[in-house]
Motif scaffolding. Sequence first.
Motif, PDB file in Angstrom:
ATOM      1  N   ILE A  36       0.901   1.957  -0.153  1.00 14.33           N
ATOM      2  CA  ILE A  36      -0.217   1.136   0.318  1.00 14.33           C
ATOM      3  C   ILE A  36       0.209  -0.321   0.393  1.00 14.33           C
ATOM      4  O   ILE A  36      -0.015  -1.002   1.402  1.00 14.33           O
ATOM      5  CB  ILE A  36      -1.442   1.282  -0.611  1.00 14.33           C
ATOM      6  CG1 ILE A  36      -2.055   2.667  -0.481  1.00 14.33           C
ATOM      7  CG2 ILE A  36      -2.477   0.188  -0.313  1.00 14.33           C
ATOM      8  CD1 ILE A  36      -3.137   2.960  -1.510  1.00 14.33           C
ATOM      9  N   TYR A  37       0.820  -0.817  -0.685  1.00 13.05           N
ATOM     10  CA  TYR A  37       1.204  -2.222  -0.725  1.00 13.05           C
ATOM     11  C   TYR A  37       2.246  -2.539   0.345  1.00 13.05           C
ATOM     12  O   TYR A  37       2.198  -3.599   0.969  1.00 13.05           O
ATOM     13  CB  TYR A  37       1.701  -2.603  -2.119  1.00 13.05           C
ATOM     14  CG  TYR A  37       0.642  -2.493  -3.196  1.00 13.05           C
ATOM     15  CD1 TYR A  37      -0.709  -2.726  -2.917  1.00 13.05           C
ATOM     16  CD2 TYR A  37       0.970  -2.144  -4.494  1.00 13.05           C
ATOM     17  CE1 TYR A  37      -1.684  -2.620  -3.897  1.00 13.05           C
ATOM     18  CE2 TYR A  37       0.001  -2.046  -5.484  1.00 13.05           C
ATOM     19  CZ  TYR A  37      -1.324  -2.287  -5.172  1.00 13.05           C
ATOM     20  OH  TYR A  37      -2.280  -2.185  -6.150  1.00 13.05           O
ATOM     21  N   LEU A  38       3.146  -1.612   0.578  1.00  8.75           N
ATOM     22  CA  LEU A  38       4.144  -1.797   1.629  1.00  8.75           C
ATOM     23  C   LEU A  38       3.463  -1.863   3.003  1.00  8.75           C
ATOM     24  O   LEU A  38       3.750  -2.748   3.812  1.00  8.75           O
ATOM     25  CB  LEU A  38       5.163  -0.661   1.582  1.00  8.75           C
ATOM     26  CG  LEU A  38       6.330  -0.732   2.556  1.00  8.75           C
ATOM     27  CD1 LEU A  38       7.159  -1.987   2.316  1.00  8.75           C
ATOM     28  CD2 LEU A  38       7.216   0.507   2.408  1.00  8.75           C
ATOM     29  N   ALA A  39       2.533  -0.946   3.239  1.00  8.82           N
ATOM     30  CA  ALA A  39       1.839  -0.890   4.529  1.00  8.82           C
ATOM     31  C   ALA A  39       0.964  -2.120   4.778  1.00  8.82           C
ATOM     32  O   ALA A  39       0.703  -2.479   5.921  1.00  8.82           O
ATOM     33  CB  ALA A  39       0.983   0.376   4.611  1.00  8.82           C
ATOM     34  N   THR A  40       0.526  -2.762   3.697  1.00 11.82           N
ATOM     35  CA  THR A  40      -0.355  -3.928   3.831  1.00 11.82           C
ATOM     36  C   THR A  40       0.387  -5.236   3.588  1.00 11.82           C
ATOM     37  O   THR A  40      -0.240  -6.281   3.415  1.00 11.82           O
ATOM     38  CB  THR A  40      -1.574  -3.799   2.890  1.00 11.82           C
ATOM     39  OG1 THR A  40      -1.118  -3.642   1.539  1.00 11.82           O
ATOM     40  CG2 THR A  40      -2.445  -2.612   3.277  1.00 11.82           C
ATOM     41  N   GLY A  41       1.723  -5.171   3.545  1.00  7.79           N
ATOM     42  CA  GLY A  41       2.534  -6.385   3.455  1.00  7.79           C
ATOM     43  C   GLY A  41       2.654  -6.988   2.072  1.00  7.79           C
ATOM     44  O   GLY A  41       3.127  -8.114   1.933  1.00  7.79           O
ATOM     45  N   ARG A  42       2.237  -6.273   1.060  1.00  5.64           N
ATOM     46  CA  ARG A  42       2.320  -6.776  -0.325  1.00  5.64           C
ATOM     47  C   ARG A  42       3.622  -6.264  -0.952  1.00  5.64           C
ATOM     48  O   ARG A  42       3.611  -5.395  -1.817  1.00  5.64           O
ATOM     49  CB  ARG A  42       1.088  -6.337  -1.098  1.00  5.64           C
ATOM     50  CG  ARG A  42      -0.193  -6.944  -0.541  1.00  5.64           C
ATOM     51  CD  ARG A  42      -1.453  -6.296  -1.065  1.00  5.64           C
ATOM     52  NE  ARG A  42      -1.587  -6.376  -2.508  1.00  5.64           N
ATOM     53  CZ  ARG A  42      -2.566  -5.795  -3.192  1.00  5.64           C
ATOM     54  NH1 ARG A  42      -3.508  -5.109  -2.555  1.00  5.64           N
ATOM     55  NH2 ARG A  42      -2.627  -5.884  -4.503  1.00  5.64           N
TER      56      ARG A  42
END
Length: 159
Positions: A120-126
């Motif tokens: 999730i964090y990767l997909a949202t740039g975090r």
Amino acid sequence: MEYTEREAQRLFEEAYTYHMMGDIDRAIELYKQSIEVQPSAKAYTFLGWAFSMKNDYEKAIEYCKKAIEIDPDFGNPYNDIGAYLIEQGRFEEAIPWLKQAIVAKNYDARHFPRINLARIYLATGRLYDALEEVEEALKLEPDYKPAHVLRHQILGMLN
């Protein structure tokens, strides 16, 4: 172990065998029979997993919620709901479910929700949050190869 519990377990094991052979419809039928004999969080969770393999994520989530009603300490359905929400692109909705999986009393695979959070964090740039989750997953399961792959991917993006 009483008869009904043994029969429910036998049906569950037969369902799982069909599930692993790819006969999802037969697995679903047998998971439902197991639940009719004696409902269990595990059978509901695996029934949900079977429906997810048919891309019926709403039904999969519904069955995982039934599993949680039976055993709120069982971590698998929380992670599975999070994973199904990720598949639907519903990232923010998935986060609390995955965090609940991490702290569930009865859960042996805590690295899975960590990796799902990292996704999730990767997909949202975090990226830093993603890396932190991967590092936590590797502390729990140092030989989990997908975590190593994801870690290298994230590090490459940070450089």
